[in-house]
Design a protein around this motif. Sequence first.
Motif, PDB file in Angstrom:
ATOM      1  N   SER A  73       0.827  -1.207   0.000  1.00  0.00           N
ATOM      2  CA  SER A  73       0.000   0.000   0.000  1.00  0.00           C
ATOM      3  C   SER A  73       0.863   1.260   0.000  1.00  0.00           C
ATOM      4  CB  SER A  73      -0.947  -0.006   1.208  1.00  0.00           C
ATOM      5  OG  SER A  73      -0.227  -0.099   2.418  1.00  0.00           O
ATOM      6  N   ASP A  74       2.017   1.236   0.695  1.00  0.00           N
ATOM      7  CA  ASP A  74       2.884   2.420   0.731  1.00  0.00           C
ATOM      8  C   ASP A  74       3.437   2.741  -0.646  1.00  0.00           C
ATOM      9  OD1 ASP A  74       2.522   2.906   3.406  1.00  0.00           O
ATOM     10  OD2 ASP A  74       4.360   1.891   4.047  1.00  0.00           O
ATOM     11  N   PHE A  75       3.861   1.728  -1.382  1.00  0.00           N
ATOM     12  CA  PHE A  75       4.392   1.953  -2.729  1.00  0.00           C
ATOM     13  C   PHE A  75       3.314   2.520  -3.645  1.00  0.00           C
ATOM     14  CE2 PHE A  75       5.132   0.875  -7.111  1.00  0.00           C
ATOM     15  CZ  PHE A  75       6.467   1.171  -7.317  1.00  0.00           C
ATOM     16  N   ILE A  76       2.141   1.897  -3.633  1.00  0.00           N
ATOM     17  CA  ILE A  76       1.067   2.344  -4.526  1.00  0.00           C
ATOM     18  C   ILE A  76       0.615   3.752  -4.148  1.00  0.00           C
ATOM     19  CG2 ILE A  76      -1.243   1.834  -5.408  1.00  0.00           C
ATOM     20  CD1 ILE A  76      -0.649  -1.136  -4.733  1.00  0.00           C
ATOM     21  N   PHE A  77       0.640   4.051  -2.843  1.00  0.00           N
ATOM     22  CA  PHE A  77       0.284   5.405  -2.418  1.00  0.00           C
ATOM     23  C   PHE A  77       1.255   6.430  -2.982  1.00  0.00           C
ATOM     24  CE2 PHE A  77       1.157   8.981   0.415  1.00  0.00           C
ATOM     25  CZ  PHE A  77      -0.055   9.637   0.327  1.00  0.00           C
ATOM     26  N   VAL A  78       2.557   6.160  -2.886  1.00  0.00           N
ATOM     27  CA  VAL A  78       3.553   7.111  -3.403  1.00  0.00           C
ATOM     28  C   VAL A  78       3.389   7.278  -4.911  1.00  0.00           C
ATOM     29  CG1 VAL A  78       6.016   7.552  -3.740  1.00  0.00           C
ATOM     30  CG2 VAL A  78       5.200   6.671  -1.552  1.00  0.00           C
ATOM     31  N   ARG A  79       3.129   6.191  -5.594  1.00  0.00           N
ATOM     32  CA  ARG A  79       2.876   6.281  -7.037  1.00  0.00           C
ATOM     33  C   ARG A  79       1.641   7.131  -7.321  1.00  0.00           C
ATOM     34  NH1 ARG A  79       1.190   1.187 -10.681  1.00  0.00           N
ATOM     35  NH2 ARG A  79       0.948   2.261 -12.674  1.00  0.00           N
ATOM     36  N   GLY A  80       0.599   6.934  -6.517  1.00  0.00           N
ATOM     37  CA  GLY A  80      -0.608   7.740  -6.680  1.00  0.00           C
ATOM     38  C   GLY A  80      -0.362   9.200  -6.368  1.00  0.00           C
ATOM     39  N   LEU A  81       0.433   9.471  -5.338  1.00  0.00           N
ATOM     40  CA  LEU A  81       0.756  10.844  -4.963  1.00  0.00           C
ATOM     41  C   LEU A  81       1.492  11.557  -6.092  1.00  0.00           C
ATOM     42  CD1 LEU A  81       0.901  13.037  -2.687  1.00  0.00           C
ATOM     43  CD2 LEU A  81       3.107  12.019  -2.055  1.00  0.00           C
ATOM     44  N   ALA A  82       2.514  10.903  -6.639  1.00  0.00           N
ATOM     45  CA  ALA A  82       3.272  11.506  -7.736  1.00  0.00           C
ATOM     46  C   ALA A  82       2.387  11.689  -8.973  1.00  0.00           C
ATOM     47  CB  ALA A  82       4.490  10.644  -8.069  1.00  0.00           C
ATOM     48  N   THR A  83       1.561  10.697  -9.252  1.00  0.00           N
ATOM     49  CA  THR A  83       0.661  10.781 -10.409  1.00  0.00           C
ATOM     50  C   THR A  83      -0.303  11.951 -10.264  1.00  0.00           C
ATOM     51  OG1 THR A  83       0.809   8.388 -10.770  1.00  0.00           O
ATOM     52  CG2 THR A  83      -1.084   9.528 -11.739  1.00  0.00           C
ATOM     53  N   VAL A 101      -5.329   1.354  -3.027  1.00  0.00           N
ATOM     54  CA  VAL A 101      -4.692   1.405  -1.714  1.00  0.00           C
ATOM     55  C   VAL A 101      -5.739   1.261  -0.609  1.00  0.00           C
ATOM     56  CG1 VAL A 101      -3.398   2.850  -0.088  1.00  0.00           C
ATOM     57  CG2 VAL A 101      -2.768   2.842  -2.504  1.00  0.00           C
ATOM     58  N   ILE A 102      -6.816   2.011  -0.730  1.00  0.00           N
ATOM     59  CA  ILE A 102      -7.865   2.010   0.298  1.00  0.00           C
ATOM     60  C   ILE A 102      -8.551   0.648   0.391  1.00  0.00           C
ATOM     61  CG2 ILE A 102     -10.052   3.070   0.976  1.00  0.00           C
ATOM     62  CD1 ILE A 102      -8.977   5.644  -0.512  1.00  0.00           C
ATOM     63  N   GLU A 103      -8.735  -0.005  -0.757  1.00  0.00           N
ATOM     64  CA  GLU A 103      -9.338  -1.336  -0.744  1.00  0.00           C
ATOM     65  C   GLU A 103      -8.444  -2.344  -0.025  1.00  0.00           C
ATOM     66  OE1 GLU A 103      -9.951  -2.058  -4.865  1.00  0.00           O
ATOM     67  OE2 GLU A 103     -11.885  -1.011  -4.949  1.00  0.00           O
ATOM     68  N   CYS A 104      -7.116  -2.195  -0.230  1.00  0.00           N
ATOM     69  CA  CYS A 104      -6.164  -3.108   0.407  1.00  0.00           C
ATOM     70  C   CYS A 104      -5.902  -2.745   1.861  1.00  0.00           C
ATOM     71  CB  CYS A 104      -4.840  -3.102  -0.359  1.00  0.00           C
ATOM     72  SG  CYS A 104      -4.969  -3.749  -2.037  1.00  0.00           S
ATOM     73  N   ASP A 105      -5.961  -1.453   2.158  1.00  0.00           N
ATOM     74  CA  ASP A 105      -5.641  -0.971   3.504  1.00  0.00           C
ATOM     75  C   ASP A 105      -6.643   0.119   3.890  1.00  0.00           C
ATOM     76  OD1 ASP A 105      -4.578  -0.094   5.868  1.00  0.00           O
ATOM     77  OD2 ASP A 105      -2.634   0.514   5.053  1.00  0.00           O
ATOM     78  N   HIS A 108      -5.558   3.364   5.713  1.00  0.00           N
ATOM     79  CA  HIS A 108      -4.522   4.239   5.139  1.00  0.00           C
ATOM     80  C   HIS A 108      -5.099   5.659   5.020  1.00  0.00           C
ATOM     81  CE1 HIS A 108      -1.160   5.627   2.772  1.00  0.00           C
ATOM     82  NE2 HIS A 108      -0.610   4.411   2.768  1.00  0.00           N
ATOM     83  N   GLU A 109      -4.923   6.438   6.074  1.00  0.00           N
ATOM     84  CA  GLU A 109      -5.554   7.755   6.157  1.00  0.00           C
ATOM     85  C   GLU A 109      -5.063   8.713   5.080  1.00  0.00           C
ATOM     86  OE1 GLU A 109      -8.100   8.541   7.969  1.00  0.00           O
ATOM     87  OE2 GLU A 109      -8.123   6.536   8.855  1.00  0.00           O
ATOM     88  N   ARG A 110      -3.778   8.677   4.773  1.00  0.00           N
ATOM     89  CA  ARG A 110      -3.247   9.597   3.763  1.00  0.00           C
ATOM     90  C   ARG A 110      -3.832   9.298   2.388  1.00  0.00           C
ATOM     91  NH1 ARG A 110       2.881   9.505   3.713  1.00  0.00           N
ATOM     92  NH2 ARG A 110       2.663  11.562   2.765  1.00  0.00           N
ATOM     93  N   ALA A 111      -4.023   8.033   2.076  1.00  0.00           N
ATOM     94  CA  ALA A 111      -4.633   7.669   0.799  1.00  0.00           C
ATOM     95  C   ALA A 111      -6.078   8.142   0.740  1.00  0.00           C
ATOM     96  CB  ALA A 111      -4.550   6.159   0.584  1.00  0.00           C
ATOM     97  N   LYS A 112      -6.805   7.978   1.848  1.00  0.00           N
ATOM     98  CA  LYS A 112      -8.204   8.421   1.880  1.00  0.00           C
ATOM     99  C   LYS A 112      -8.311   9.932   1.727  1.00  0.00           C
ATOM    100  CE  LYS A 112      -9.318   6.128   5.708  1.00  0.00           C
ATOM    101  NZ  LYS A 112     -10.145   5.577   6.804  1.00  0.00           N
TER     102      LYS A 112
END
Length: 205
Positions: A73-83, A101-105, A108-112
């Motif tokens: 989830s951390d990797f996908i979040f960073v990819r989403g953030l940069a995107t 990310v949210i579905e998996c975790d 994950h407050e930052r992703a939400k």
Amino acid sequence: QLAELGRENFLRGHNAGFACGIMLAALTERVPCDDGDAADAALLRAECKAVKHPEEALRDLEMFQGDPRTHTSDFIFVRGLATYYTGANGPKSAMTLLKHVIECDPDHERAKLLFKQARSLEQHRNAGNTAYQERRWREAIQSYTDALAVDPTYVKMQGMLLGNRSAALLEVNELQKALSDVDGAIAAGNATAKIYARRSKIHEK
């Protein structure tokens, strides 16, 4: 240990600048670390770059190809953030990654938070574009104004939105406000031929 300390501080939002410094030191071998620490440091480096240099951040993430960490989830979040910060299509593309990310975790407050922000930005911007196309100038102005308020740190998007709002303001003959938006768009990096042509048109009036 230093690399892990930096990672934990950053992920929890504590002293992010200090955390980046520790992890980047680990990455460049100024402090000892194992391969896992170096990979974590590379991921953090991408996150540190995501806001101002999203394309570089995404290139940094390419080093993880084939690594099992790409499914975390951390990797996908960073990819989403940069995107998210890449420009016009960034928020929409980021929403797909962040939803995963949210579905998996679910915790994950930052992703939400980023997903909610991207969705709000897209909704207001799309409403502005639709209103403009339908010549509902005042509604377009309001929708672009609402979109601008969503994420003032997103400089590239601010430039695009200011450019769009300036076009609507010009249609209702609010020349001073339109000129201010044009200048703001240029300052934010939206220095296109269309924007300069709009500024000339405003001056002609």
